[in-house]
Design a protein around this motif. Structure first.
Motif, PDB file in Angstrom:
ATOM      1  N   THR A   1       0.844  -1.185   0.000  1.00 26.89           N
ATOM      2  CA  THR A   1       0.000   0.000   0.000  1.00 26.89           C
ATOM      3  C   THR A   1       0.878   1.233   0.000  1.00 26.89           C
ATOM      4  N   LYS A   2       0.600   2.134  -0.911  1.00 32.56           N
ATOM      5  CA  LYS A   2       1.331   3.391  -1.001  1.00 32.56           C
ATOM      6  C   LYS A   2       1.018   4.226   0.236  1.00 32.56           C
ATOM      7  N   ASP A   3       2.065   4.757   0.881  1.00 31.11           N
ATOM      8  CA  ASP A   3       1.885   5.582   2.076  1.00 31.11           C
ATOM      9  C   ASP A   3       2.135   7.044   1.705  1.00 31.11           C
ATOM     10  N   VAL A   4       2.942   7.747   2.435  1.00 32.38           N
ATOM     11  CA  VAL A   4       3.168   9.177   2.194  1.00 32.38           C
ATOM     12  C   VAL A   4       4.257   9.398   1.138  1.00 32.38           C
TER      13      VAL A   4
ATOM     14  N   SER B   1       6.656   5.959   0.445  1.00 26.54           N
ATOM     15  CA  SER B   1       6.989   4.843   1.327  1.00 26.54           C
ATOM     16  C   SER B   1       5.891   3.793   1.178  1.00 26.54           C
TER      17      SER B   1
ATOM     18  N   LYS C   1       3.526   1.139   3.292  1.00 24.15           N
ATOM     19  CA  LYS C   1       3.032   0.948   4.658  1.00 24.15           C
ATOM     20  C   LYS C   1       3.557  -0.347   5.272  1.00 24.15           C
ATOM     21  N   GLU C   2       3.683  -1.384   4.460  1.00 26.81           N
ATOM     22  CA  GLU C   2       3.992  -2.713   4.979  1.00 26.81           C
ATOM     23  C   GLU C   2       5.479  -2.987   5.174  1.00 26.81           C
TER      24      GLU C   2
END
Length: 128
Positions: free
Chosen positions: A69-72, A103, A105-106
């Motif tokens: 999952t795409k974060d910031v 970043s 998430k995982e």
């Protein structure tokens, strides 16, 4: 006799523990970084970029299979270098200037890059 043997075993245990200590010093574990030249010498067609001194590479089979999952957003590609292996941070050899770096998430060792709606997964290339 049993009491004397017990005290000898305790003394030996304490002696072993004390003898194996590092005198209160901390042990530092480090991971050596691989530069672009090393990665590209092994795979001249590799798609890489550098972020915070670490080289990231895509098209790694097991990484592609991960559901991430795409974060910031943490950066973007600022320069392109397809002529040599002297890389600086936020420089890529195949990604276009302006590609967004996120970043995941995982996992902390994988960055996600978004280019014209396409998502690419890049693994940090380090040696330990």
């Amino acid at each position: 006799m049993v009491q004397r043997l017990f005290f000898v075993l305790i003394a030996l245990t304490l002696f072993s523990i004390t003898g194996c200590s590092n005198g209160g010093e901390t042990t530092k574990v480090s991971i050596d970084r691989i530069n672009a030249e090393e990665v590209l010498s092994l795979d001249p067609d590799a798609d890489v970029f550098q972020y915070e001194g670490v080289i990231y590479k895509t098209n790694i089979d097991w990484v592609e299979e991960l559901s991430l999952t795409k974060d910031v957003q943490i950066g973007e590609i600022k320069t392109k270098n397809d002529t040599d292996t002297n890389f600086k941070d936020e420089m890529a050899n195949k990604l276009p200037v302006g590609a967004k770096i996120f970043s995941a998430k995982e996992r902390g060792d994988i960055l996600i890059v978004e280019v014209e709606g396409e998502i690419l997964k890049y693994l940090a290339i380090v040696e330990g």
